[in-house]
Design a protein around this motif. Structure first.
Motif, PDB file in Angstrom:
ATOM      1  N   LEU A 120     114.533 -22.094 -37.100  1.00 30.18           N
ATOM      2  CA  LEU A 120     114.862 -22.379 -35.708  1.00 30.18           C
ATOM      3  C   LEU A 120     113.785 -23.258 -35.067  1.00 30.18           C
ATOM      4  CD1 LEU A 120     116.184 -18.894 -34.518  1.00 30.18           C
ATOM      5  CD2 LEU A 120     117.536 -20.967 -34.852  1.00 30.18           C
ATOM      6  N   THR A 121     112.530 -22.983 -35.391  1.00 30.47           N
ATOM      7  CA  THR A 121     111.429 -23.793 -34.862  1.00 30.47           C
ATOM      8  C   THR A 121     111.559 -25.239 -35.332  1.00 30.47           C
ATOM      9  OG1 THR A 121     109.943 -21.884 -34.774  1.00 30.47           O
ATOM     10  CG2 THR A 121     108.916 -24.073 -34.808  1.00 30.47           C
TER      11      THR A 121
ATOM     12  N   ILE B  27     115.341 -31.737 -32.957  1.00 33.82           N
ATOM     13  CA  ILE B  27     116.160 -32.139 -31.809  1.00 33.82           C
ATOM     14  C   ILE B  27     115.299 -32.856 -30.771  1.00 33.82           C
ATOM     15  CG2 ILE B  27     117.520 -31.281 -29.863  1.00 33.82           C
ATOM     16  CD1 ILE B  27     118.503 -29.024 -31.726  1.00 33.82           C
ATOM     17  N   GLU B  28     114.124 -32.304 -30.506  1.00 37.92           N
ATOM     18  CA  GLU B  28     113.241 -32.923 -29.512  1.00 37.92           C
ATOM     19  C   GLU B  28     112.726 -34.277 -29.978  1.00 37.92           C
ATOM     20  OE1 GLU B  28     110.345 -29.846 -29.010  1.00 37.92           O
ATOM     21  OE2 GLU B  28     111.535 -28.782 -27.478  1.00 37.92           O
ATOM     22  N   ALA B  29     112.491 -34.426 -31.286  1.00 39.30           N
ATOM     23  CA  ALA B  29     111.950 -35.680 -31.801  1.00 39.30           C
ATOM     24  C   ALA B  29     113.030 -36.751 -31.959  1.00 39.30           C
ATOM     25  CB  ALA B  29     111.256 -35.442 -33.143  1.00 39.30           C
TER      26      ALA B  29
ATOM     27  N   GLN C  46     123.925 -14.502 -40.441  1.00 40.45           N
ATOM     28  CA  GLN C  46     123.705 -13.503 -39.395  1.00 40.45           C
ATOM     29  C   GLN C  46     123.055 -14.111 -38.147  1.00 40.45           C
ATOM     30  OE1 GLN C  46     120.783 -10.054 -39.815  1.00 40.45           O
ATOM     31  NE2 GLN C  46     122.733  -9.052 -40.288  1.00 40.45           N
ATOM     32  N   GLY C  47     122.379 -15.223 -38.314  1.00 39.45           N
ATOM     33  CA  GLY C  47     121.711 -15.850 -37.185  1.00 39.45           C
ATOM     34  C   GLY C  47     122.498 -16.970 -36.545  1.00 39.45           C
ATOM     35  N   ILE C  48     123.780 -17.123 -36.860  1.00 36.08           N
ATOM     36  CA  ILE C  48     124.534 -18.279 -36.362  1.00 36.08           C
ATOM     37  C   ILE C  48     124.595 -18.312 -34.833  1.00 36.08           C
ATOM     38  CG2 ILE C  48     126.785 -17.135 -36.565  1.00 36.08           C
ATOM     39  CD1 ILE C  48     125.958 -20.878 -37.209  1.00 36.08           C
ATOM     40  N   GLY C  49     124.678 -17.156 -34.196  1.00 30.94           N
ATOM     41  CA  GLY C  49     124.681 -17.125 -32.736  1.00 30.94           C
ATOM     42  C   GLY C  49     123.376 -17.650 -32.161  1.00 30.94           C
ATOM     43  N   GLU C  50     122.248 -17.252 -32.777  1.00 34.36           N
ATOM     44  CA  GLU C  50     120.943 -17.742 -32.335  1.00 34.36           C
ATOM     45  C   GLU C  50     120.822 -19.248 -32.554  1.00 34.36           C
ATOM     46  OE1 GLU C  50     117.405 -15.200 -33.359  1.00 34.36           O
ATOM     47  OE2 GLU C  50     118.947 -14.169 -34.542  1.00 34.36           O
ATOM     48  N   ILE C  51     121.366 -19.732 -33.653  1.00 33.65           N
ATOM     49  CA  ILE C  51     121.314 -21.163 -33.957  1.00 33.65           C
ATOM     50  C   ILE C  51     122.074 -21.956 -32.889  1.00 33.65           C
ATOM     51  CG2 ILE C  51     122.007 -22.933 -35.626  1.00 33.65           C
ATOM     52  CD1 ILE C  51     121.688 -20.685 -37.800  1.00 33.65           C
ATOM     53  N   VAL C  52     123.277 -21.512 -32.584  1.00 34.28           N
ATOM     54  CA  VAL C  52     124.088 -22.175 -31.560  1.00 34.28           C
ATOM     55  C   VAL C  52     123.376 -22.144 -30.215  1.00 34.28           C
ATOM     56  CG1 VAL C  52     126.239 -22.016 -30.230  1.00 34.28           C
ATOM     57  CG2 VAL C  52     126.290 -21.786 -32.730  1.00 34.28           C
ATOM     58  N   ASP C  53     122.832 -20.989 -29.859  1.00 28.48           N
ATOM     59  CA  ASP C  53     122.190 -20.851 -28.550  1.00 28.48           C
ATOM     60  C   ASP C  53     120.938 -21.720 -28.446  1.00 28.48           C
ATOM     61  OD1 ASP C  53     124.160 -19.111 -27.764  1.00 28.48           O
ATOM     62  OD2 ASP C  53     122.986 -17.295 -28.143  1.00 28.48           O
ATOM     63  N   LEU C  54     120.177 -21.830 -29.536  1.00 26.25           N
ATOM     64  CA  LEU C  54     118.997 -22.687 -29.498  1.00 26.25           C
ATOM     65  C   LEU C  54     119.383 -24.143 -29.251  1.00 26.25           C
ATOM     66  CD1 LEU C  54     115.774 -22.695 -31.449  1.00 26.25           C
ATOM     67  CD2 LEU C  54     117.178 -24.743 -31.627  1.00 26.25           C
ATOM     68  N   ILE C  55     120.408 -24.619 -29.949  1.00 22.63           N
ATOM     69  CA  ILE C  55     120.852 -26.002 -29.756  1.00 22.63           C
ATOM     70  C   ILE C  55     121.269 -26.221 -28.312  1.00 22.63           C
ATOM     71  CG2 ILE C  55     122.520 -27.761 -30.459  1.00 22.63           C
ATOM     72  CD1 ILE C  55     122.669 -26.215 -33.194  1.00 22.63           C
TER      73      ILE C  55
ATOM     74  N   THR D  13     121.804 -30.077 -25.825  1.00 22.46           N
ATOM     75  CA  THR D  13     122.521 -30.862 -26.830  1.00 22.46           C
ATOM     76  C   THR D  13     123.857 -30.202 -27.152  1.00 22.46           C
ATOM     77  OG1 THR D  13     120.363 -31.433 -27.789  1.00 22.46           O
ATOM     78  CG2 THR D  13     122.323 -31.955 -29.105  1.00 22.46           C
ATOM     79  N   ALA D  14     124.893 -31.001 -27.310  1.00 26.17           N
ATOM     80  CA  ALA D  14     126.215 -30.480 -27.660  1.00 26.17           C
ATOM     81  C   ALA D  14     126.217 -29.950 -29.090  1.00 26.17           C
ATOM     82  CB  ALA D  14     127.276 -31.563 -27.492  1.00 26.17           C
ATOM     83  N   VAL D  15     127.077 -28.952 -29.337  1.00 26.75           N
ATOM     84  CA  VAL D  15     127.177 -28.304 -30.650  1.00 26.75           C
ATOM     85  C   VAL D  15     128.590 -28.445 -31.190  1.00 26.75           C
ATOM     86  CG1 VAL D  15     126.783 -26.192 -31.971  1.00 26.75           C
ATOM     87  CG2 VAL D  15     125.581 -26.548 -29.806  1.00 26.75           C
ATOM     88  N   ARG D  16     128.698 -28.914 -32.427  1.00 26.97           N
ATOM     89  CA  ARG D  16     129.970 -28.886 -33.163  1.00 26.97           C
ATOM     90  C   ARG D  16     129.774 -28.002 -34.380  1.00 26.97           C
ATOM     91  NH1 ARG D  16     131.498 -34.414 -35.601  1.00 26.97           N
ATOM     92  NH2 ARG D  16     132.298 -34.864 -33.500  1.00 26.97           N
ATOM     93  N   LEU D  17     130.739 -27.134 -34.659  1.00 23.91           N
ATOM     94  CA  LEU D  17     130.650 -26.248 -35.815  1.00 23.91           C
ATOM     95  C   LEU D  17     131.907 -26.373 -36.664  1.00 23.91           C
ATOM     96  CD1 LEU D  17     129.232 -22.691 -35.996  1.00 23.91           C
ATOM     97  CD2 LEU D  17     131.504 -23.102 -36.934  1.00 23.91           C
ATOM     98  N   LEU D  18     131.711 -26.561 -37.961  1.00 26.27           N
ATOM     99  CA  LEU D  18     132.822 -26.613 -38.915  1.00 26.27           C
ATOM    100  C   LEU D  18     133.047 -25.241 -39.515  1.00 26.27           C
ATOM    101  CD1 LEU D  18     134.857 -28.206 -40.762  1.00 26.27           C
ATOM    102  CD2 LEU D  18     132.976 -28.385 -42.402  1.00 26.27           C
ATOM    103  N   SER D  19     134.302 -24.782 -39.461  1.00 28.32           N
ATOM    104  CA  SER D  19     134.722 -23.537 -40.099  1.00 28.32           C
ATOM    105  C   SER D  19     136.021 -23.825 -40.834  1.00 28.32           C
ATOM    106  CB  SER D  19     134.954 -22.447 -39.038  1.00 28.32           C
ATOM    107  OG  SER D  19     135.610 -21.317 -39.589  1.00 28.32           O
ATOM    108  N   ASN D  20     136.294 -23.108 -41.922  1.00 27.30           N
ATOM    109  CA  ASN D  20     137.631 -23.297 -42.504  1.00 27.30           C
ATOM    110  C   ASN D  20     138.696 -22.763 -41.562  1.00 27.30           C
ATOM    111  OD1 ASN D  20     137.892 -20.429 -43.103  1.00 27.30           O
ATOM    112  ND2 ASN D  20     136.699 -20.779 -44.966  1.00 27.30           N
TER     113      ASN D  20
END
Length: 230
Positions: A57-58, A64-66, A84-93, A98-105
């Protein structure tokens, strides 16, 4: 792989996109015969932890900042929701503006815990590759008790309540869904799901092209037919 894996920044419709894979190896609820990243060692649809999340995450925030992307695209080796951390990943972005796009089947989108995470994303990509129960089981080899009808219901239910941009990617596959009857069934499914954006593609992996690749002409004809459903 230690930590997340990134592609070089690229442009898409005028936006700078940072694409990230958050899984260390393939973890998926399907085991598709045409998957470009190979077989699923173990099919899974429940979340599991992976080492090094805090460090990952760091590093993601630093990138993203760079690099200042307009969009971060979570496109992982398998089903990103099982991290298990996907929610944290989305929230950090999102915390970086920054906008988030996620691919799922798309199969898990109808389940409340995954739907809640998906609702925090600006864009969700779902997939449709087969349109009969027999071919769904044969070609996509899902987890036990998965059905095509539930798959379609899950994406439809998610789309009805989702406030972001839902992108449906339909892959035309020779001998699987390119015949006229399958195209009509796919068209009905597209109409039910009612995506904001429809992308019709073909299999590009060279090793699958001879057996499963449709011609550019057939792809164009299928796309024309499916777009009538929007």
């Amino acid at each position: 792989m230690k930590g997340f894996n990134y592609k070089e920044i690229y442009e898409e419709t005028g936006r700078r996109v940072l694409e990230v894979n958050v899984l260390p190896e393939k973890h998926c609820n399907f085991d598709c015969v045409f998957c470009p990243i190979g077989r699923s060692k173990e099919k899974v649809d429940t979340q599991r932890p992976f080492d090094g999340l805090e460090e990952s995450l760091t590093e993601l925030k630093r990138r993203i900042e760079a690099e200042k992307p307009d969009l971060v695209f979570i496109n992982s080796m398998g089903e990103a929701f099982v991290h298990q951390g996907i929610g944290e990943i989305v929230d950090l972005i999102r915390s970086t503006g920054t906008a988030v796009r996620l691919l799922s089947n798309g199969y898990l989108l109808g389940r409340n815990d995954y739907m809640e995470i998906a609702n925090r994303c600006d864009e969700i990509v779902g997939e449709l590759k087969t349109i009969s129960e027999e071919r769904f089981q044969k070609f996509q080899r899902p987890m036990e008790d998965y059905t095509l009808s539930e798959y379609l219901r899950n994406m439809e239910a998610f789309r009805r309540q989702y406030g972001g941009k839902f992108i449906l990617e339909v892959t035309a596959i020779k001998g699987c869904n390119d015949d006229d009857i399958s195209v009509l069934r796919t068209k009905a499914a597209v109409r039910r799901i009612s995506p904001d954006v429809l992308e019709v593609v073909r299999i590009e992996e060279e090793r699958f092209q001879k057996a499963l690749g449709v011609t550019p002409e057939r792809l164009e004809a299928i796309e024309r037919e499916l777009r009538d459903a929007l």
